[in-house]
Design a protein around this motif. Structure first.
Motif, mmCIF file in Angstrom:
data_model
loop_
_atom_site.group_PDB
_atom_site.id
_atom_site.type_symbol
_atom_site.label_atom_id
_atom_site.label_comp_id
_atom_site.label_asym_id
_atom_site.label_seq_id
_atom_site.Cartn_x
_atom_site.Cartn_y
_atom_site.Cartn_z
ATOM 1 N N VAL A 75 94.614 29.896 -22.816
ATOM 2 C CA VAL A 75 95.385 31.063 -22.703
ATOM 3 C C VAL A 75 94.572 32.300 -22.035
ATOM 4 N N ARG A 76 93.984 32.051 -21.019
ATOM 5 C CA ARG A 76 93.231 32.872 -20.143
ATOM 6 C C ARG A 76 93.912 34.484 -19.839
ATOM 7 N N ASN A 77 95.097 34.140 -19.607
ATOM 8 C CA ASN A 77 95.912 35.328 -19.104
ATOM 9 C C ASN A 77 95.971 36.405 -20.491
ATOM 10 N N LEU A 78 96.304 35.784 -21.551
ATOM 11 C CA LEU A 78 96.511 36.465 -22.672
ATOM 12 C C LEU A 78 95.079 37.373 -22.981
ATOM 13 N N TRP A 79 93.825 36.723 -22.836
ATOM 14 C CA TRP A 79 92.622 37.304 -22.954
ATOM 15 C C TRP A 79 92.622 38.341 -21.913
ATOM 16 N N ARG A 80 92.973 38.100 -20.770
ATOM 17 C CA ARG A 80 92.875 39.127 -19.880
ATOM 18 C C ARG A 80 93.454 40.263 -20.148
ATOM 19 N N ILE A 81 94.902 40.223 -20.696
ATOM 20 C CA ILE A 81 95.892 41.206 -21.015
ATOM 21 C C ILE A 81 95.014 42.141 -22.226
ATOM 22 N N ILE A 82 94.605 41.340 -23.256
ATOM 23 C CA ILE A 82 93.969 42.210 -24.278
ATOM 24 C C ILE A 82 92.629 42.730 -24.010
ATOM 25 N N ASN A 83 91.904 42.231 -23.086
ATOM 26 C CA ASN A 83 90.527 42.699 -22.564
ATOM 27 C C ASN A 83 91.031 43.974 -21.619
ATOM 28 N N SER A 84 92.209 43.834 -20.956
ATOM 29 C CA SER A 84 92.509 45.200 -20.012
ATOM 30 C C SER A 84 92.808 46.343 -21.109
ATOM 31 N N HIS A 85 92.842 46.341 -22.381
ATOM 32 C CA HIS A 85 93.123 47.241 -23.255
ATOM 33 C C HIS A 85 92.117 47.514 -24.365
ATOM 34 N N SER A 86 90.921 47.039 -23.897
ATOM 35 C CA SER A 86 89.972 47.072 -24.936
ATOM 36 C C SER A 86 88.906 47.998 -24.829
ATOM 37 N N GLY A 87 89.115 48.880 -23.900
ATOM 38 C CA GLY A 87 87.783 49.988 -23.383
ATOM 39 C C GLY A 87 87.559 50.718 -24.642
ATOM 40 N N HIS A 88 88.359 51.079 -25.582
ATOM 41 C CA HIS A 88 87.665 51.769 -26.754
ATOM 42 C C HIS A 88 87.127 50.956 -27.607
ATOM 43 N N ILE A 89 87.496 49.783 -28.072
ATOM 44 C CA ILE A 89 86.957 49.020 -29.053
ATOM 45 C C ILE A 89 85.612 48.500 -28.190
ATOM 46 N N ASP A 90 85.497 48.474 -27.176
ATOM 47 C CA ASP A 90 84.516 47.810 -26.296
ATOM 48 C C ASP A 90 83.201 49.038 -26.277
ATOM 49 N N ARG A 91 83.659 50.124 -26.083
ATOM 50 C CA ARG A 91 82.745 51.472 -26.408
ATOM 51 C C ARG A 91 82.240 51.409 -27.716
ATOM 52 N N LEU A 92 82.915 51.269 -28.573
ATOM 53 C CA LEU A 92 82.716 51.299 -29.915
ATOM 54 C C LEU A 92 81.470 50.199 -30.349
ATOM 55 N N ARG A 93 81.751 48.951 -29.846
ATOM 56 C CA ARG A 93 80.756 47.946 -29.877
ATOM 57 C C ARG A 93 79.529 48.241 -29.184
ATOM 58 N N ASN A 94 79.643 48.761 -27.999
ATOM 59 C CA ASN A 94 78.185 48.941 -27.123
ATOM 60 C C ASN A 94 77.494 50.362 -27.960
ATOM 61 N N LEU A 95 78.072 51.199 -28.667
ATOM 62 C CA LEU A 95 77.290 51.901 -29.342
ATOM 63 C C LEU A 95 76.599 51.395 -30.419
ATOM 64 N N ASN A 96 77.297 50.153 -31.141
ATOM 65 C CA ASN A 96 76.603 49.588 -32.456
ATOM 66 C C ASN A 96 75.719 48.609 -32.000
ATOM 67 N N LEU A 97 75.705 48.104 -30.791
ATOM 68 C CA LEU A 97 74.950 46.947 -30.431
ATOM 69 C C LEU A 97 73.394 47.186 -30.403
ATOM 70 N N PRO A 98 72.852 48.260 -30.281
ATOM 71 C CA PRO A 98 71.467 48.580 -30.489
ATOM 72 C C PRO A 98 70.921 48.810 -31.916
ATOM 73 N N ASN A 99 71.738 48.585 -32.744
ATOM 74 C CA ASN A 99 71.576 48.687 -34.237
ATOM 75 C C ASN A 99 70.732 47.410 -34.799
ATOM 76 N N PRO A 100 69.691 47.671 -35.263
ATOM 77 C CA PRO A 100 68.655 46.586 -35.648
ATOM 78 C C PRO A 100 69.578 45.489 -36.446
ATOM 79 N N GLY A 101 69.176 44.140 -35.690
ATOM 80 C CA GLY A 101 69.764 42.885 -36.155
ATOM 81 C C GLY A 101 71.033 42.681 -35.742
ATOM 82 N N LYS A 102 71.679 43.536 -35.006
ATOM 83 C CA LYS A 102 72.985 43.419 -34.690
ATOM 84 C C LYS A 102 73.214 42.295 -33.537
ATOM 85 N N THR A 103 72.293 42.108 -32.682
ATOM 86 C CA THR A 103 72.310 41.152 -31.567
ATOM 87 C C THR A 103 72.203 39.560 -32.182
ATOM 88 N N ALA A 104 71.237 39.610 -33.058
ATOM 89 C CA ALA A 104 70.742 38.524 -33.652
ATOM 90 C C ALA A 104 71.967 37.730 -34.337
#
Length: 241
Positions: free
Chosen positions: A165-194
């Motif tokens: 279902v690669r094309n479905l992933w691409r569709i969702i990914n193309s609309h994921s800008g806001h949630i991805d920015r939210l994730r990237n803000l949270n990524l440096p939080n201690p323990g998050k990457t592990a």
């Protein structure tokens, strides 16, 4: 070339940094400009409220203003830019409602993807995901959070491709800008990457164990983490909202 390895090849220039020359050298300049600007917004290089000059961007990438304009219009449709006609263009703030909607779609997709993979008996179905996870672990060891985040998306994309279902992933990914920015803000939080790596390993292990109930529980927990921490993220980064 099999479909799983093709994912890595296709993503090479953007995920693995194969080219360091910002100038656009191929056709479809508008699509490439769109991808480049979108990556810089999602990675938080461009922050909410920051103005973007069409002239400066065209000069940086060595193209005319037309593909830049077209790329910016598409980014406005995705809610990542705000264009004020005859005035200015600036990066939008993070839209929490859109982030939640995209996350709902992504969770629905990945629950079914992992269930399907857990019922799949092909021995090589997780080869690409395992390879990406290994690279993600190396990125974390090197302290490269940008690469870690790109490989995080590639890991989930590899699961979707393995399920066909690669094309479905691409569709969702193309609309994921806001949630991805939210994730990237949270990524440096201690323990998050592990924590992310631990969940990725659990997902693969439970798929291979054909434990559909366990993998569903793990996917739900994994994908709920960022939205569960949204109040703390807003408190740390109020200017993004």
């Amino acid at each position: 070339m099999n479909t799983q390895s093709s994912l890595l090849v296709e993503e090479d220039s953007t995920v693995f940094g194969a080219s360091h020359d910002p100038r656009i050298k191929r056709i479809s300049a508008s699509q490439q400009i769109h991808g480049a600007l979108r990556d810089r917004i999602v990675s938080l290089e461009f922050v909410p409220g920051q103005g973007l000059s069409r002239t400066e961007i065209a000069g940086y990438y060595g193209v005319s203003q037309t593909p830049v304009r077209d790329a910016m219009l598409k980014l406005e449709e995705e809610g990542l830019l705000i264009i004020f006609p005859q005035s200015r263009t600036e990066v939008s703030k993070i839209d929490l409602d859109q982030a939640r909607e995209t996350q709902f779609l992504r969770l629905s997709l990945e629950l079914e993807v992992t269930r399907c993979l857990a019922r799949d008996t092909r021995k090589d179905r997780l080869a690409t995901a395992r390879k990406v996870l290994s690279m993600q672990e190396a990125a974390l060891a090197a302290g490269d959070l940008g690469r870690f985040a790109r490989l995080d998306k590639l890991f989930h994309g590899a699961l979707c491709e393995a399920a066909g279902v690669r094309n479905l992933w691409r569709i969702i990914n193309s609309h994921s800008g806001h949630i991805d920015r939210l994730r990237n803000l949270n990524l440096p939080n201690p323990g998050k990457t592990a924590n992310i790596l631990d969940y990725h390993n659990q997902i693969l292990d439970k798929i291979e164990a054909a434990d559909t109930a366990a993998v569903e529980k793990t996917v739900r927990e994994h994908l709920s983490g960022t939205l569960a921490a949204v109040d703390q993220i807003i408190a740390r980064h109020p200017d993004y909202f």
